[in-house]
Motif scaffolding. Structure first.
Motif, PDB file in Angstrom:
ATOM      1  N   TRP A 192      -4.644 -11.398   4.840  1.00 29.65           N
ATOM      2  CA  TRP A 192      -3.307 -11.710   4.317  1.00 29.65           C
ATOM      3  C   TRP A 192      -3.334 -12.030   2.832  1.00 29.65           C
ATOM      4  CZ3 TRP A 192      -1.295  -9.059   7.509  1.00 29.65           C
ATOM      5  CH2 TRP A 192      -1.172  -9.317   8.874  1.00 29.65           C
ATOM      6  N   ARG A 193      -4.422 -12.609   2.326  1.00 32.50           N
ATOM      7  CA  ARG A 193      -4.527 -12.830   0.890  1.00 32.50           C
ATOM      8  C   ARG A 193      -4.569 -11.501   0.145  1.00 32.50           C
ATOM      9  NH1 ARG A 193      -5.084 -17.867  -0.757  1.00 32.50           N
ATOM     10  NH2 ARG A 193      -5.919 -19.491   0.621  1.00 32.50           N
ATOM     11  N   ARG A 194      -5.316 -10.552   0.687  1.00 31.69           N
ATOM     12  CA  ARG A 194      -5.403  -9.249   0.019  1.00 31.69           C
ATOM     13  C   ARG A 194      -4.073  -8.498   0.094  1.00 31.69           C
ATOM     14  NH1 ARG A 194      -9.956  -4.465   1.072  1.00 31.69           N
ATOM     15  NH2 ARG A 194      -9.011  -2.938  -0.371  1.00 31.69           N
ATOM     16  N   VAL A 195      -3.404  -8.573   1.250  1.00 29.10           N
ATOM     17  CA  VAL A 195      -2.079  -7.952   1.363  1.00 29.10           C
ATOM     18  C   VAL A 195      -1.129  -8.556   0.342  1.00 29.10           C
ATOM     19  CG1 VAL A 195      -0.043  -7.758   2.856  1.00 29.10           C
ATOM     20  CG2 VAL A 195      -2.311  -7.245   3.780  1.00 29.10           C
ATOM     21  N   THR A 196      -1.159  -9.879   0.193  1.00 32.54           N
ATOM     22  CA  THR A 196      -0.298 -10.558  -0.774  1.00 32.54           C
ATOM     23  C   THR A 196      -0.621 -10.114  -2.197  1.00 32.54           C
ATOM     24  OG1 THR A 196      -0.109 -12.495   0.672  1.00 32.54           O
ATOM     25  CG2 THR A 196       0.406 -12.807  -1.659  1.00 32.54           C
ATOM     26  N   ALA A 197      -1.908 -10.034  -2.523  1.00 25.82           N
ATOM     27  CA  ALA A 197      -2.304  -9.639  -3.871  1.00 25.82           C
ATOM     28  C   ALA A 197      -1.861  -8.217  -4.185  1.00 25.82           C
ATOM     29  CB  ALA A 197      -3.822  -9.770  -4.025  1.00 25.82           C
ATOM     30  N   GLU A 198      -2.033  -7.314  -3.228  1.00 27.02           N
ATOM     31  CA  GLU A 198      -1.637  -5.926  -3.475  1.00 27.02           C
ATOM     32  C   GLU A 198      -0.122  -5.798  -3.563  1.00 27.02           C
ATOM     33  OE1 GLU A 198      -3.577  -2.976  -1.129  1.00 27.02           O
ATOM     34  OE2 GLU A 198      -5.573  -3.878  -1.385  1.00 27.02           O
ATOM     35  N   ALA A 199       0.595  -6.627  -2.798  1.00 25.38           N
ATOM     36  CA  ALA A 199       2.054  -6.613  -2.895  1.00 25.38           C
ATOM     37  C   ALA A 199       2.506  -7.071  -4.277  1.00 25.38           C
ATOM     38  CB  ALA A 199       2.650  -7.512  -1.817  1.00 25.38           C
ATOM     39  N   GLU A 200       1.918  -8.146  -4.773  1.00 29.10           N
ATOM     40  CA  GLU A 200       2.332  -8.683  -6.062  1.00 29.10           C
ATOM     41  C   GLU A 200       1.896  -7.791  -7.217  1.00 29.10           C
ATOM     42  OE1 GLU A 200       2.482 -13.403  -4.765  1.00 29.10           O
ATOM     43  OE2 GLU A 200       0.717 -12.620  -5.843  1.00 29.10           O
ATOM     44  N   ALA A 201       0.834  -7.028  -7.017  1.00 29.61           N
ATOM     45  CA  ALA A 201       0.389  -6.107  -8.065  1.00 29.61           C
ATOM     46  C   ALA A 201       1.362  -4.952  -8.254  1.00 29.61           C
ATOM     47  CB  ALA A 201      -0.997  -5.573  -7.736  1.00 29.61           C
ATOM     48  N   ALA A 202       2.212  -4.719  -7.239  1.00 33.82           N
ATOM     49  CA  ALA A 202       3.147  -3.593  -7.306  1.00 33.82           C
ATOM     50  C   ALA A 202       4.343  -3.880  -8.199  1.00 33.82           C
ATOM     51  CB  ALA A 202       3.626  -3.233  -5.906  1.00 33.82           C
ATOM     52  N   GLY A 203       4.607  -5.143  -8.519  1.00 31.50           N
ATOM     53  CA  GLY A 203       5.742  -5.471  -9.360  1.00 31.50           C
ATOM     54  C   GLY A 203       6.259  -6.851  -9.049  1.00 31.50           C
ATOM     55  N   SER A 204       7.244  -7.292  -9.821  1.00 30.57           N
ATOM     56  CA  SER A 204       7.768  -8.649  -9.666  1.00 30.57           C
ATOM     57  C   SER A 204       8.955  -8.718  -8.724  1.00 30.57           C
ATOM     58  CB  SER A 204       8.176  -9.202 -11.037  1.00 30.57           C
ATOM     59  OG  SER A 204       9.162  -8.372 -11.637  1.00 30.57           O
ATOM     60  N   ASP A 205       9.566  -7.585  -8.433  1.00 27.35           N
ATOM     61  CA  ASP A 205      10.747  -7.568  -7.578  1.00 27.35           C
ATOM     62  C   ASP A 205      10.362  -7.848  -6.129  1.00 27.35           C
ATOM     63  OD1 ASP A 205      13.641  -6.750  -7.062  1.00 27.35           O
ATOM     64  OD2 ASP A 205      12.536  -5.362  -5.761  1.00 27.35           O
ATOM     65  N   ARG A 206      11.149  -8.662  -5.438  1.00 24.43           N
ATOM     66  CA  ARG A 206      10.847  -9.058  -4.066  1.00 24.43           C
ATOM     67  C   ARG A 206      10.765  -7.854  -3.122  1.00 24.43           C
ATOM     68  NH1 ARG A 206      13.165 -10.912   0.857  1.00 24.43           N
ATOM     69  NH2 ARG A 206      15.064  -9.768   0.348  1.00 24.43           N
ATOM     70  N   GLU A 207      11.743  -6.980  -3.178  1.00 26.25           N
ATOM     71  CA  GLU A 207      11.743  -5.832  -2.268  1.00 26.25           C
ATOM     72  C   GLU A 207      10.596  -4.875  -2.589  1.00 26.25           C
ATOM     73  OE1 GLU A 207      15.443  -3.858  -1.692  1.00 26.25           O
ATOM     74  OE2 GLU A 207      16.565  -5.719  -1.364  1.00 26.25           O
ATOM     75  N   THR A 208      10.290  -4.733  -3.864  1.00 29.28           N
ATOM     76  CA  THR A 208       9.145  -3.894  -4.245  1.00 29.28           C
ATOM     77  C   THR A 208       7.863  -4.447  -3.638  1.00 29.28           C
ATOM     78  OG1 THR A 208      10.203  -3.217  -6.311  1.00 29.28           O
ATOM     79  CG2 THR A 208       7.797  -3.040  -6.200  1.00 29.28           C
ATOM     80  N   GLN A 209       7.693  -5.751  -3.698  1.00 31.73           N
ATOM     81  CA  GLN A 209       6.487  -6.366  -3.139  1.00 31.73           C
ATOM     82  C   GLN A 209       6.418  -6.188  -1.625  1.00 31.73           C
ATOM     83  OE1 GLN A 209       6.155 -10.448  -4.386  1.00 31.73           O
ATOM     84  NE2 GLN A 209       5.992  -9.927  -6.570  1.00 31.73           N
ATOM     85  N   ILE A 210       7.538  -6.354  -0.952  1.00 36.79           N
ATOM     86  CA  ILE A 210       7.543  -6.212   0.507  1.00 36.79           C
ATOM     87  C   ILE A 210       7.206  -4.785   0.903  1.00 36.79           C
ATOM     88  CG2 ILE A 210       8.992  -6.301   2.574  1.00 36.79           C
ATOM     89  CD1 ILE A 210      10.508  -8.640   1.179  1.00 36.79           C
TER      90      ILE A 210
END
Length: 610
Positions: A192-210
């Motif tokens: 879950w830490r890695r999933v979170t990191a890769e989500a946040e690396a995609a951009g700052s927008d909430r939907e983009t991260q999800i």
């Protein structure tokens, strides 16, 4: 009226789930300004950690939601059979049933995408916000409930000899976790830490991260590890080692999806369920079968007539489930729920318990039962066995979602959660599958594949035939109730084939019993003596049944039990607190008062709120 706990009341937010830590984490989200959907997602991931014998990230979850001021919807998190999971492949291996464990039984995992879609489309929080609670308990540990250790002990030999990655996690030093031991899952926390990191690396927008988190699951490191796990030869309930059929293409193609709920009206209530890819409409059929004036006179609440009528209705509804429900063919659902059809079926409910499996003929169509069921019925008739038996010739034990070990007879369960917030958002979810005892733990991820394909038949032409791209019919079945057209209550229970029996009994207890403090008596309905029948084919390997069976909590009373026996029911008196693990939340639209209740059975469920 005495209950084990009070029905909670408040105006801010209410949560009920099958584990106190999940409930409290959901409440923490509400306290932090999140809404019911944010809270449900956080609780769902915590349940993966604290009830690993009951659900996991690679399992599935059907969700029913009612956004404030909006219409109810079903979010389907049940994945389909992989493209390579055709009947011919399984029968070529010498199988006549899908194994109860191992990668051959793994559908495309559906839970993660459904939780993320719920968060994206209806929540307000980001990936880090909802995963941080699960990460904490996976990393720092949580006090294990006793059933985790008992489940691990039941599959100890399998873990030690075959599923060694599971032994490393759940039998460290050769010792299963005891009640209260801190149980950690560092690999899951790292996932879950890695999933979170890769989500946040995609951009700052909430939907983009999800959406990035969803891609990581279906196309990134998670998908790659799941496919490797499916490709490993694994011992399953057939007694042989098999590889699975799950591929990277299957994972990449999967998306959770929204559907309109199926509904039935009853005495000013509207009940909402998922479609016939689940068993949900069986609850609606049971309601439609009830006679006018049910709950009064000879069918007064709690009487033998009341229980008898509900048990016989459950048999008819479940017989229709077996003949008509599934995702591999068109289901005549409108006809199954039509008043004329149910009026005719109602006449089959006599004074004596039926020992037959009697599917109906909606719109004049001829019902067809699986050959396995027909054979089982024939063998039962020849043997005269009063208690029934499973496909292996042994008495079935327990109830609920199985945790099948090698012999196919070890039992388990599932999870449930409900949330309502101060804005009036309601959500009900039943996460399950991916149990610690369903498949070996994927070492890189900290959780196993699921086994939902065991619910499909290896016989062509049935509504629930194992079919690539189609969902196996699931027992998972959350509920949502409307009063005079307004969403007011979310509820559900673990329990496999029993879910839509126990949920119906709860709902009727709410509808027929007097209110408490001006609100529906949710806790009284949860606490009320419960029962179930296994008089129809089980959805789980080895697919047994027990004609005429009726398991009742002994709190039902000697006189009621005696009359049920006199009516021909094969009554088993169970422990006083053994039937059902119900959760519920509600909102009174007149006052805005919220309420909640949770099940005392099993000593895990808890409701919180204010």
């Amino acid at each position: 009226m005495f209950t084990t706990r009070p029905t909670l009341q408040g105006t801010f937010g209410m949560v009920s789930s099958t584990h106190w830590l999940a409930s409290q984490c959901a409440m923490a989200v509400l306290e932090d300004g999140g809404n019911a959907f944010d809270a449900a997602v956080a609780a769902g991931f915590v349940l993966h950690v604290v009830e690993p014998h009951l659900n996991g990230p690679a399992g599935e979850v059907p969700i029913i939601l009612a956004p404030a001021g909006g219409s109810p919807a079903v979010l389907c998190g049940q994945g389909p059979a992989p493209a390579g999971a055709g009947v011919a492949h399984y029968t070529s291996l010498g199988l006549d049933l899908v194994p109860g464990t191992g990668p051959l039984a793994a559908a495309v995992p559906g839970a993660f995408d459904a939780w993320m879609m719920l968060l994206r489309d209806h929540g307000t929080r980001d990936v880090r916000d909802v995963l941080r609670y699960a990460i904490h308990y996976a990393e720092s540990g949580h006090p294990a409930v006793e059933r985790i250790g008992a489940t691990v002990e039941s599959v100890r030999e399998l873990f030690e000899q075959e599923w060694t990655s599971s032994a490393e996690l759940y039998l460290p030093g050769g010792r299963a976790p005891r009640g209260g031991d801190l149980l950690r899952n560092p690999a899951l926390a790292a996932t879950w830490r890695r999933v979170t990191a890769e989500a946040e690396a995609a951009g700052s927008d909430r939907e983009t991260q999800i959406d990035a988190a969803r891609r990581t699951w279906r196309e990134g490191f998670v998908a790659e590890a799941l496919v490797r796990a499916s490709d490993r030869p694994t011992m399953d309930t057939s007694g042989e080692r098999h590889t699975g059929t799950l591929s990277g293409d299957d994972l990449a193609a999967y998306r959770a999806g929204y559907e309109a709920p199926v509904t039935v009206d009853w005495n000013g209530w509207t009940l909402c369920k998922a479609g016939p890819w689940s068993q949900g409409p069986a609850l609606l059929q049971q309601l439609a079968l009830l006679p006018d004036g049910f709950g009064t006179g000879e069918t007064a609440y709690g009487s033998a007539g009341y229980v008898h009528t509900l048990v016989e209705g459950a048999k008819l509804a479940m017989a229709d489930r077996e003949a008509w429900y599934g995702d591999a063919a068109d289901v005549p659902l409108d006809d199954l729920l039509a008043p004329a059809y149910n009026a005719a079926r109602r006449k089959l409910i006599g004074d004596q318990a039926s020992l037959e499996l009697r599917p109906g003929s909606p719109d004049g169509r001829t019902p067809r039962l699986p050959a396995h069921v027909e054979h089982l019925l024939s063998e039962l008739a020849k043997s005269g066995a009063e208690d029934g038996f499973d496909a292996l010739g042994t008495l079935p034990s327990g109830a609920g979602e199985p945790t099948v070990a090698r012999d196919g007879l070890t039992r388990g369960d599932t999870c449930h959660l409900d949330v309502v917030d101060r804005w009036g958002n309601l959500v009900s979810a039943t996460p399950s599958g991916g149990w610690l005892q369903s498949n070996p733990v994927v070492p890189e991820l900290g959780f196993p594949l699921g086994t939902r394909l065991q619910m499909a038949w290896l016989e062509p032409g049935l509504p629930n035939t194992l079919t690539p791209g189609r969902r196996p019919r699931t027992t998972l079945t959350p509920s949502l109730a409307l009063r005079d057209g307004v969403p007011v209550m979310a509820f559900g229970t673990p329990g496999g084939d029993q879910q839509d029996q126990w949920s119906l009994h709860f709902f009727l207890a709410v509808a027929l019993r007097p209110p408490v403090r001006g609100q529906w008596d949710l806790q009284g309905a949860v606490d009320a003596p419960n029962w179930h029948t296994d008089a129809f084919p089980s959805s789980f390997f080895p697919r047994g049944m027990r004609p005429g069976s009726l398991v009742v909590e002994d709190r039902i009373g000697d006189a009621v039990a005696a009359e049920l026996r006199a009516r021909g029911h094969r009554v088993t008196l169970a422990d006083p607190w053994s039937e059902g693990r119900l959760c519920a939340v509600a909102r009174d639209p007149r006052t805005g008062v919220l309420s909640a209740a949770a099940n005392p059975r099993g000593m895990q469920g808890y409701a919180v709120g204010r």
